[in-house]
Design a protein around this motif. Sequence first.
Motif, PDB file in Angstrom:
ATOM      1  N   UNK A 136       0.840  -1.196   0.000  1.00  0.00           N
ATOM      2  CA  UNK A 136       0.000   0.000   0.000  1.00  0.00           C
ATOM      3  C   UNK A 136       0.878   1.249   0.000  1.00  0.00           C
ATOM      4  N   UNK A 137       1.947   1.208   0.803  1.00  0.00           N
ATOM      5  CA  UNK A 137       2.853   2.360   0.852  1.00  0.00           C
ATOM      6  C   UNK A 137       3.534   2.602  -0.495  1.00  0.00           C
ATOM      7  N   UNK A 138       3.849   1.513  -1.178  1.00  0.00           N
ATOM      8  CA  UNK A 138       4.413   1.644  -2.519  1.00  0.00           C
ATOM      9  C   UNK A 138       3.446   2.409  -3.418  1.00  0.00           C
ATOM     10  N   UNK A 139       2.173   2.001  -3.360  1.00  0.00           N
ATOM     11  CA  UNK A 139       1.168   2.667  -4.186  1.00  0.00           C
ATOM     12  C   UNK A 139       1.010   4.130  -3.767  1.00  0.00           C
ATOM     13  N   UNK A 140       1.076   4.379  -2.461  1.00  0.00           N
ATOM     14  CA  UNK A 140       0.971   5.765  -1.983  1.00  0.00           C
ATOM     15  C   UNK A 140       2.136   6.596  -2.492  1.00  0.00           C
ATOM     16  N   UNK A 141       3.333   5.969  -2.498  1.00  0.00           N
ATOM     17  CA  UNK A 141       4.502   6.717  -2.955  1.00  0.00           C
ATOM     18  C   UNK A 141       4.370   7.051  -4.443  1.00  0.00           C
ATOM     19  N   UNK A 142       3.560   6.270  -5.160  1.00  0.00           N
ATOM     20  CA  UNK A 142       3.317   6.573  -6.577  1.00  0.00           C
ATOM     21  C   UNK A 142       2.108   7.495  -6.748  1.00  0.00           C
ATOM     22  N   UNK A 143       1.542   7.917  -5.639  1.00  0.00           N
ATOM     23  CA  UNK A 143       0.335   8.744  -5.628  1.00  0.00           C
ATOM     24  C   UNK A 143      -0.828   8.071  -6.338  1.00  0.00           C
ATOM     25  N   UNK A 144      -0.980   6.797  -6.074  1.00  0.00           N
ATOM     26  CA  UNK A 144      -2.113   6.081  -6.651  1.00  0.00           C
ATOM     27  C   UNK A 144      -3.400   6.548  -5.988  1.00  0.00           C
TER      28      UNK A 144
END
Lengths: 271, 276
Positions: free
Chosen positions: B176-184
Amino acid sequence: MILQLRDISKTYRTRTPQGNVEALTSVDLEIQEGEVVSFVGPSGCGKSTLLNMVAGLLRPTTGHIVFDGEPMTEPSRRIGFMFQQPVLLPWRSVRKNVLLPSEVFGSKSDEMNQRAEEVLQLVGLGDFLGALPQHLSGGMQQRVALARVLVYEPRMLLMDEPFGALDEFTRETMNLELLRLTKPTGITVLFVTHNILEAVFLADRVVVMSPRPGRVAGIVDVPFGEERAIEIMRNPGFTDLVFRVRSLLGDTPGDDSMTSDLDSDRESVRW
Amino acid sequence: MVIEKDLPVPRATESGLDRDERERIATARRYRVGSFLVAVAIFVLWELLPRSGLVPEIILPPISSIAYALYTLVQTDFFLDHFLVTLNEIVWGFVIGTVIGLAVGIVLGVWGGAKKLFYPFVVAFQAVPKIVLAPLLISWFGYGQMSKVSMAVVISFFPVLINTMVGLENVPRDMVRLMQSLRASRRQIFTKVELPAAAPLMFAGVKTALTFAVIGAIVGEFVGAAEGLGFLLYTYNFQLRIDRVFSVIIILSLIGGILYFFVEWVDKKLIYWRQD
């Protein structure tokens, strides 16, 4: 200057008898474009917390973060983040994992597909495009993660102990790979580690941090050029630097008893 | 360093297998033969105990009588109707139960507020032994298939709900944090990460739901029905036609087994990355 940290601090509210825990206190730092800066320190020194705040995944309690002239309040697509674990999506092939950012950005196209293949060639995984992550070794998985972040060409790369779970030999290879892949692009790299050798080997500057409360204990410049091979570790100058880092760490031995869970227990930005 | 040439070296045989491999295969084969022999022994006892009079046929008919009863049962003109009624109840109960379980599980798993609000009631409902609802459902939905479908739904949606909720709550944080870092977007995080990450557990719930739906439909028929295999079984039992009772049990087991293998097959195709 690409990144400026001004008087950054972070306090976690806890339910323990100690009350609130200061994870990080008054950090001031300026980072130049193209620099590789490593952050080294014992667990609980707030280095991961700091990185997460730069990534925009965590808000500082006080202070400002200015990235590329603008205040950081949320994650940016010009910043790439790499975790200690590869964090690949196990249901996606290597190629599709690397295409994830472009899908999220809505820029999925033949162009991106080709770019993904190029980057995977670059990290030496050209023959594994269709493989599932579970069939790759730990080192290869971390290469995929690196490819996934390099594919969208962020201006700054944040790495949170990315090779910490790898064995020593693989880690060394990955260090060399990292320099080979990032140096020509001029990308700025912030690299968190608890391995002093790695910290010195990779960086232009080593930020040494100490715990309770987490703060910058000192900064060591690494005056080696861009071309680095494993041989520089034999250089007496290298050993001196390692010992300087060590002595900066020395007066603040790591103590896991109170703060060890801070790094793993950070909250992230709410939706 | 001298190499000992005389030492026997394990070699790959013509089949390309080494000794350990061959031993493992041989052991597996021995156990298969053993299982088969156990089955034969059970069948022989099943035949001989009633025939010898040690066990009354009214309690346990010989297996040959059961086989014959099964053979005649499937040839009757009413069998197919009852069969299809029950199959229908099971499939609809399973499908509706799964859809409800997935929907509620997703809402509770994704939206923390909904969980805080409704989860106590879900748990309270789960504490009710579902079978006690059967008479009530029949008085609500009548004697027909509707009450059986609803019984199957009531009993089968829960495992799907729980597994969906738990699966969504246990999505690896870093993904989830990965996706957040991509501004998903929230939606992207859900479709690209949370849903597939929770899918293996969700599907385990679906498999349980299938078994439960079979139970629900039959219990519903036991309590009150005029058609279906459960009704047939109950009737034969009342008539003391125990060989036919066993025949219906075999048919019901086959339905359960075949449906289970179907869902298992879908599972393997859908969750292709699962490591056992």
